[in-house]
Design a protein around this motif. Structure first.
Motif, short mmCIF file in Angstrom:
data_model
loop_
_atom_site.label_atom_id
_atom_site.label_comp_id
_atom_site.label_asym_id
_atom_site.label_seq_id
_atom_site.Cartn_x
_atom_site.Cartn_y
_atom_site.Cartn_z
N SER A 172 0.81 -1.22 0.00
CA SER A 172 0.00 0.00 0.00
C SER A 172 0.84 1.27 0.00
O SER A 172 0.30 2.36 -0.16
CB SER A 172 -0.94 0.00 1.21
OG SER A 172 -0.18 0.00 2.40
N ARG A 173 2.14 1.17 0.16
CA ARG A 173 3.01 2.35 0.13
C ARG A 173 3.04 2.99 -1.24
O ARG A 173 3.44 4.13 -1.40
CB ARG A 173 4.45 1.97 0.51
CG ARG A 173 4.60 1.32 1.84
CD ARG A 173 6.00 0.81 2.05
NE ARG A 173 6.33 -0.17 1.01
CZ ARG A 173 7.57 -0.49 0.66
NH1 ARG A 173 8.60 0.08 1.23
NH2 ARG A 173 7.80 -1.39 -0.27
N LEU A 174 2.61 2.27 -2.26
CA LEU A 174 2.74 2.72 -3.64
C LEU A 174 1.59 3.59 -4.12
O LEU A 174 1.56 3.97 -5.29
CB LEU A 174 2.88 1.50 -4.56
CG LEU A 174 4.05 0.59 -4.27
CD1 LEU A 174 3.97 -0.67 -5.10
CD2 LEU A 174 5.36 1.32 -4.53
N MET A 175 0.67 3.95 -3.25
CA MET A 175 -0.49 4.74 -3.69
C MET A 175 -0.08 6.12 -4.21
O MET A 175 -0.66 6.61 -5.19
CB MET A 175 -1.50 4.89 -2.55
CG MET A 175 -2.28 3.63 -2.27
SD MET A 175 -3.12 2.95 -3.71
CE MET A 175 -4.34 4.20 -4.00
N LEU A 176 0.91 6.75 -3.60
CA LEU A 176 1.39 8.04 -4.10
C LEU A 176 1.96 7.87 -5.50
O LEU A 176 1.75 8.72 -6.37
CB LEU A 176 2.44 8.63 -3.16
CG LEU A 176 3.12 9.90 -3.66
CD1 LEU A 176 2.11 11.03 -3.78
CD2 LEU A 176 4.26 10.30 -2.75
#
Length: 116
Positions: free
Chosen positions: A57-61
């Motif tokens: 979920s860190r990749l949303m940005l």
């Protein structure tokens, strides 16, 4: 999947630098260069979405940045086909892409980057 995505985006960056050199010299790029740039970016985005669906979920940005980069790229192509090179579009595309790429590299090299 994150390594595959970063690899594809590394190829995208190399092609983008090559395209920028042609644009700075006011020359038309090779005919294969733009499709290769777009194709490697699409492949990287697919791998990015796969990594996201696998729970990273860190990749949303990065997904939001990818959407903005794509929008600026489409606008650039739209105006370029009409004979105009609008420098702010190019600069926004490039600056967002630099932010995106450095973020991707940090997430790939440092697995705990962005975690509490």
């Amino acid at each position: 999947m994150l390594y595959a995505s970063t690899g594809c985006f590394t190829i995208t960056v190399a092609m983008g630098i090559w395209l920028a050199i042609f644009a700075a010299r006011y020359k038309r790029p090779f005919s294969f260069l733009t499709p290769a740039h777009v194709g490697s970016a699409v492949a990287g985005a697919i791998f990015l979405v796969i990594a996201l669906t696998n729970g990273d979920s860190r990749l949303m940005l990065n997904v939001a940045l990818a959407v903005a980069i794509t929008a600026f790229g489409v606008l650039m192509a739209f105006f370029r086909r009409r004979g105009a090179m609008i420098a702010p579009l190019y600069m926004c595309h490039i600056l967002l892409a630099v932010m995106f790429y450095f973020s991707m590299v940090c997430f790939t090299i440092f697995p705990n980057f962005g975690l509490n």
